[in-house]
Scaffold this active site. Structure first.
Site, PDB file in Angstrom:
ATOM      1  N   LEU A   1       0.832  -1.210   0.000  1.00 43.93           N
ATOM      2  CA  LEU A   1       0.000   0.000   0.000  1.00 43.93           C
ATOM      3  C   LEU A   1       0.865   1.258   0.000  1.00 43.93           C
ATOM      4  O   LEU A   1       2.018   1.231   0.429  1.00 43.93           O
ATOM      5  CB  LEU A   1      -0.949   0.012   1.202  1.00 43.93           C
ATOM      6  CG  LEU A   1      -0.391   0.062   2.632  1.00 43.93           C
ATOM      7  CD1 LEU A   1       0.114   1.430   3.014  1.00 43.93           C
ATOM      8  CD2 LEU A   1      -1.467  -0.377   3.611  1.00 43.93           C
ATOM      9  N   LYS A   2       0.269   2.353  -0.492  1.00 42.63           N
ATOM     10  CA  LYS A   2       0.952   3.635  -0.512  1.00 42.63           C
ATOM     11  C   LYS A   2       0.208   4.584   0.420  1.00 42.63           C
ATOM     12  O   LYS A   2      -1.027   4.672   0.337  1.00 42.63           O
ATOM     13  CB  LYS A   2       0.967   4.228  -1.926  1.00 42.63           C
ATOM     14  CG  LYS A   2       1.580   3.313  -2.959  1.00 42.63           C
ATOM     15  CD  LYS A   2       1.537   3.905  -4.349  1.00 42.63           C
ATOM     16  CE  LYS A   2       0.156   3.916  -5.010  1.00 42.63           C
ATOM     17  NZ  LYS A   2      -0.462   2.599  -5.225  1.00 42.63           N
TER      18      LYS A   2
ATOM     19  N   ASN B   1      10.508  -1.826  -4.249  1.00 42.19           N
ATOM     20  CA  ASN B   1      10.883  -0.501  -3.750  1.00 42.19           C
ATOM     21  C   ASN B   1      12.238  -0.050  -4.285  1.00 42.19           C
ATOM     22  O   ASN B   1      12.436   1.132  -4.568  1.00 42.19           O
ATOM     23  CB  ASN B   1      10.862  -0.483  -2.220  1.00 42.19           C
ATOM     24  CG  ASN B   1       9.465  -0.186  -1.692  1.00 42.19           C
ATOM     25  OD1 ASN B   1       8.530  -0.010  -2.474  1.00 42.19           O
ATOM     26  ND2 ASN B   1       9.314  -0.128  -0.390  1.00 42.19           N
TER      27      ASN B   1
ATOM     28  N   CYS C   1       9.459   4.191   3.789  1.00 46.18           N
ATOM     29  CA  CYS C   1       9.748   2.949   3.059  1.00 46.18           C
ATOM     30  C   CYS C   1      10.961   3.036   2.146  1.00 46.18           C
ATOM     31  O   CYS C   1      11.960   2.351   2.382  1.00 46.18           O
ATOM     32  CB  CYS C   1       8.520   2.541   2.262  1.00 46.18           C
ATOM     33  SG  CYS C   1       7.200   1.995   3.342  1.00 46.18           S
TER      34      CYS C   1
END
Ligand SMILES: NC(=O)c1ccc[n+]([C@@H]2O[C@H](COP(=O)([O-])OP(=O)(O)OC[C@H]3O[C@@H](n4cnc5c(N)ncnc54)[C@H](O)[C@@H]3O)[C@@H](O)[C@H]2O)c1
Length: 441
Positions: free
Chosen positions: A160-161, A218, A270
């Site tokens: 999720l963002k 990422n 993140c």
């Protein structure tokens, strides 16, 4: 299904609320008593669009509760989603203390004779935190030292963002489950199936692949951002326009349009920590992860990329100058300021002698907790501009996109704009009499 979620930060709270919303009975645990009290009363502890509604509805309908009691969380269900912090150690590796301690504490409460003794009721620890390869095995070892009966450890990295977290959770691109047995897969499949009706795949793999999958994603995003920022540096050096170059590049479907925006670099909880952890983890296996290492180095310098231009514009010194800053959160639609570029820009400007007045729609409190009274906090975007010598945009909140330029010009001492996200039209601003600085234009 009954589910326990351990850690109710950005990930745990969203996961817990969304699992409850699809009909599960969820108990969310956190060691932060104040947080648990507020959440139990239906009050959000973070800014996340769409979440208050889901939180309050599911509390009201009795599917979602909060607790600080580990035993209660251990006994509430047999499925434990560990959504705990994995912050960077000094050497960049992920600090697994919280994850391991939490697994041990849960196991301690499950070690009694009536729990975890037969396969159907065996505890399932699900690592939702972003953890380096090998963590599943470590958690397994920690639990095995306490539990007598069978148990499983799965990885279910979260993609999720912040800012669109509820939507991302409810409509994921993919769900990754790293498992070693069919039962764990069935449980996770059952939990996620309601969110995958539109065809998002639930990808089954071994735990190590699931652990690497999150970092690989990422790491790649970080490389994309740093890559376009290096292109921007070249554009600036030769007098080209990175926005034109970006369009021409991004229209190649092999490259894609997202995460290719030049600016003051990435921040958040993140990308910075995950890139460091990926490099550190690879190093542990005797490998240099050169591309991601480079992305991190580029990003470190990118956050303060506009400072030399600001100093130069004001004739080499900033003492006696006031900068108005719009946007403090690491990105729009969140109040999260962890590793935000603003936290690099503010000290750099203060060191150079500038005074600073800031505005952010959601992140002022979090910045104040770190920076304190060294800077001034404005009531609204225009209040920040009064008697300032220039406007600097750091975070591209929607409300900053089409401001009242006439009003801005009348409030600023000098009509100067430092656009840290390239959201403004340089030609338009120059026509209006502004001096405009962007990234690579
Ligand atoms: N934030 C994101 O956008 C995001 C997205 C994907 C993955 N992740 C990963 O998910 C994990 C959690 O991230 P986050 O942003 O939700 O963190 P967070 O810091 O917002 O929340 C962590 C929560 O855990 C609680 N906690 C700490 N120690 C505890 C313990 N021993 N027992 C119970 N609760 C404890 C804290 O009080 C806090 O509420 C990290 O590994 C992160 O990398 C985060």
């Amino acid at each position: 299904m009954r589910v326990s979620v351990i850690g109710t930060g950005y990930v745990g709270l969203v996961a817990g609320a969304c699992f409850a919303d699809s009909g599960n009975e969820v108990l969310c645990l956190d060691i932060d008593q104040q947080k648990v009290q507020k959440l139990s009363a239906g009050q959000l502890t973070i800014y996340e669009p769409g979440l208050p509604d889901i939180l309050q509805r599911n509390i009201r309908e009795g599917r979602l509760a909060f607790s600080t009691d580990y035993k209660a969380a251990a006994l509430h269900s047999k499925i434990y989603f560990l959504c705990l912090p994995t912050p960077p150690n000094e050497d960049g590796s992920a600090d697994l203390r919280y994850v391991l301690e939490s697994a041990r504490t849960l196991a301690g409460h499950l070690a009694g004779p009536d729990r975890g003794q037969n396969g159907d009721d065996a505890p399932l620890f699900v690592l939702k935190s972003t953890v380096p390869v090998g963590t599943n095995a470590r958690v397994r070892g920690a639990a095995a030292a306490i539990l007598k009966g069978p148990f499983s450890v799965a990885n279910n990295p979260e993609f999720l963002k912040e800012g669109t977290a509820v939507d991302d959770f409810m409509k994921p691109d993919r769900v990754v489950v790293g498992v070693t047995d069919d039962r764990s897969y069935r449980i996770l499949h059952e939990l996620y199936e309601p969110f995958c009706r539109t065809g998002a795949p639930i990808l089954r793999m071994d735990p190590a692949s699931a652990e690497i999958a999150k970092y690989a994603a990422n790491g790649f995003l970080a490389v994309k951002i740093s890559y376009i920022n290096e292109v921007a540096r070249l554009c600036q050096a030769v007098g080209a326009d990175v926005e034109k170059v970006r369009q021409a590049t991004a229209l190649d479907p092999r490259i894609g349009k997202t995460f290719l925006f030049p600016g003051l670099g990435y921040g958040g909880s993140c990308l910075p920590k995950d890139t460091r952890a990926l490099v550190s983890s690879a190093r542990g296996f005797g490998l240099d992860f050169l591309t991601v290492d480079a992305a991190e180095k580029v990003n470190d310098a990118q956050k303060t990329w506009l400072i030399p231009a600001i100093v130069k514009h004001f004739g080499g010194k900033l003492s006696g100058r006031t900068l108005a800053i719009w946007g403090l959160a690491f990105k729009p639609r969140t109040d999260d300021v962890r590793e935000a570029p603003s936290l690099s820009v503010i000290p750099a400007l203060l060191n150079a002698g500038a005074k600073i007045k800031v505005f952010d729609p959601e992140a002022m409190q979090n910045i104040r907790a770190i920076v304190g009274d060294k800077i001034k906090y404005a009531e609204n975007p225009y209040d920040a501009l009064a008697k300032a010598d220039a406007l600097m945009l750091i975070t591209e909140w929607n409300e900053f996109r089409s401001p009242d330029w006439k009003r801005i010009k009348s409030l600023l001492r000098q009509p100067v704009v430092f656009d840290g996200r390239n959201i403004y039209d340089p030609d338009h601003l120059r026509q209006m009499g502004f001096t405009y600085y962007g990234i690579g234009r």
